[in-house]
Write a protein that holds these residues in place. Structure first.
Motif, PDB file in Angstrom:
ATOM      1  N   ALA A  85     -13.772  67.770  -3.798  1.00 46.37           N
ATOM      2  CA  ALA A  85     -14.798  66.757  -3.505  1.00 46.37           C
ATOM      3  C   ALA A  85     -15.703  67.409  -2.005  1.00 46.37           C
ATOM      4  O   ALA A  85     -16.764  67.511  -2.251  1.00 46.37           O
ATOM      5  N   GLN A  86     -14.779  67.904  -1.221  1.00 49.31           N
ATOM      6  CA  GLN A  86     -15.908  68.540   0.115  1.00 49.31           C
ATOM      7  C   GLN A  86     -16.667  69.509  -0.270  1.00 49.31           C
ATOM      8  O   GLN A  86     -17.888  69.679   0.167  1.00 49.31           O
ATOM      9  N   ALA A  87     -16.078  70.365  -1.110  1.00 43.30           N
ATOM     10  CA  ALA A  87     -16.848  71.821  -1.902  1.00 43.30           C
ATOM     11  C   ALA A  87     -18.204  71.080  -2.453  1.00 43.30           C
ATOM     12  O   ALA A  87     -19.338  71.600  -2.374  1.00 43.30           O
ATOM     13  N   LEU A  88     -17.890  70.148  -3.206  1.00 37.61           N
ATOM     14  CA  LEU A  88     -19.204  69.376  -4.066  1.00 37.61           C
ATOM     15  C   LEU A  88     -20.158  69.013  -3.373  1.00 37.61           C
ATOM     16  O   LEU A  88     -21.214  69.098  -3.597  1.00 37.61           O
ATOM     17  N   VAL A  89     -19.736  68.168  -2.107  1.00 39.22           N
ATOM     18  CA  VAL A  89     -20.840  67.579  -1.392  1.00 39.22           C
ATOM     19  C   VAL A  89     -21.538  68.638  -0.537  1.00 39.22           C
ATOM     20  O   VAL A  89     -22.812  68.599  -0.596  1.00 39.22           O
ATOM     21  N   ARG A  90     -21.126  69.841  -0.364  1.00 35.10           N
ATOM     22  CA  ARG A  90     -21.896  70.912   0.192  1.00 35.10           C
ATOM     23  C   ARG A  90     -22.943  71.622  -0.901  1.00 35.10           C
ATOM     24  O   ARG A  90     -23.902  72.300  -0.383  1.00 35.10           O
ATOM     25  N   ALA A  91     -22.391  71.459  -2.025  1.00 30.40           N
ATOM     26  CA  ALA A  91     -23.344  72.094  -3.242  1.00 30.40           C
ATOM     27  C   ALA A  91     -24.553  70.982  -3.632  1.00 30.40           C
ATOM     28  O   ALA A  91     -25.293  71.339  -4.291  1.00 30.40           O
TER      29      ALA A  91
END
Length: 350
Positions: free
Chosen positions: A242-248
């Motif tokens: 989820a944290q990686a998705l937020v940055r995308a």
């Protein structure tokens, strides 16, 4: 349903772990956000079974975690700060630990230390014993009761996600988040957090008293023969995804401009407002703008949207700026208040 404003230029950071040189496509991001949005709705539902009347606080805490940051929870005793952190750790499937900060707490009590071991043959060697900071969610209870020496030891863990002990560097588990609590009423025997450490907290979350209806529901739910419990919904690996998705997630030019204007307007060195120039003692660093960029994306994902809007910037202005701004002596003498100054700045971003 995830939505996105297609009329404004967008910025998107590449998602961690992607092998494509161009990063994920818009369709891939939308599909992942849609799936993650359903998981996050379940997370909020489970937390709501235990934490009653604090929806805003729960959303801000989740936003901080999704954005990869740390949170400072400020509120009077008995408002559920400890219960909130333990429930978050359980529902998100993270290893959560609690440390009660006291004036005599030493850095080694948090970080760990090396001890001298002797084996059966009489050979002696040092062995590192990890402290409670080696977890995924650390609750630093009443953090302002610890001495500056202990607070500085925690500072490295918060910023670098690692600790240095006896010349060796030890990496902390991933993800790693500090949710610290602070009692705003009792100040005797406390050590104010230095500005450098306050700046490491992405948000300051203020806990207010619940409404009458929420307090009534809390009484009925917690004084009977059974107690409501929450079930795990995600794992630590899911949180990192989820944290990686937020940055995308894409961010519109209008939102970026609003963040830059707001942060620069809150800085006495760069503001055009003479009131801010005289009332604010020191400027906001770029870390505040970085917090806005990540937190607005996380808030959008939590709200079922694909990209943030100006309302996200407005909603996060107080949690992100309040603990990073300090009034000058003259402003305090004239009874100025930070919330009013921040409201004025927010009203100017459009």
């Amino acid at each position: 349903m995830m939505t996105m404003d297609d009329t404004s230029p967008l910025h998107a950071a590449p998602q961690a772990g992607m092998t494509s040189p161009t990063g994920p496509t818009g369709e891939q991001i939308a599909a992942r956000a849609e799936a993650m949005g359903g998981r996050l709705r379940d997370v909020r539902t489970e937390i709501g079974r235990v934490i009653l009347g604090q929806d805003r606080v729960v959303d801000l805490a989740l936003t901080t975690i999704l954005a990869g940051g740390h949170a400072l929870l400020v509120g009077a005793p008995g408002l559920g700060k400890t219960l909130l952190v333990t429930t978050l750790g359980h529902v998100l499937g993270m290893d959560a630990r609690r440390v009660q900060f006291t004036p005599d707490l030493m850095p080694s009590d948090i970080l760990g230390s090396e001890i001298l071991d002797e084996d059966d043959s009489g050979r002696r060697s040092f062995r590192f014993v990890a402290g409670p900071v080696f977890c995924q969610m650390l609750m630093a209870d009443e953090i302002n009761r610890a001495s500056p020496r202990t607070q500085s030891a925690l500072l490295q863990a918060m910023q670098e996600r690692e600790v240095a002990i006896a010349g060796s560097t030890h990496l902390l588990p991933r993800p790693f988040h500090v949710l610290a609590t602070q009692n705003p009423i009792e100040q005797e025997g406390t050590y104010p957090l230095p500005e450098a450490q306050l700046d490491r907290f992405m948000m300051q979350v203020v806990l207010d008293f619940p409404t009458a209806d929420a307090e009534r529901a809390m009484l009925l739910a917690t004084t009977g023969t059974t107690t409501a419990t929450a079930s795990p919904v995600m794992t630590a690996a899911d949180v990192m995804q989820a944290q990686a998705l937020v940055r995308a997630l894409p961010v519109g030019e209008q939102v970026v401009d609003a963040i830059v204007r707001l942060v620069r307007a809150a800085r006495p060195e760069t503001t055009d407002d003479p009131t801010i120039r005289e009332a604010v003692a020191c400027g906001r660093r770029s870390r505040a703008a970085q917090a806005f960029m990540l937190a607005t994306r996380a808030r959008a994902l939590l709200g079922g949207r694909l990209s943030p809007d100006i309302e996200d910037v407005r909603a996060l202005a107080h949690p992100i700026l309040a603990h990073r701004m300090a009034l000058s002596f003259t402003a305090r003498a004239e009874n100025m208040r930070l919330p009013a100054l921040i409201d004025t700045l927010v009203g100017r971003i459009g």
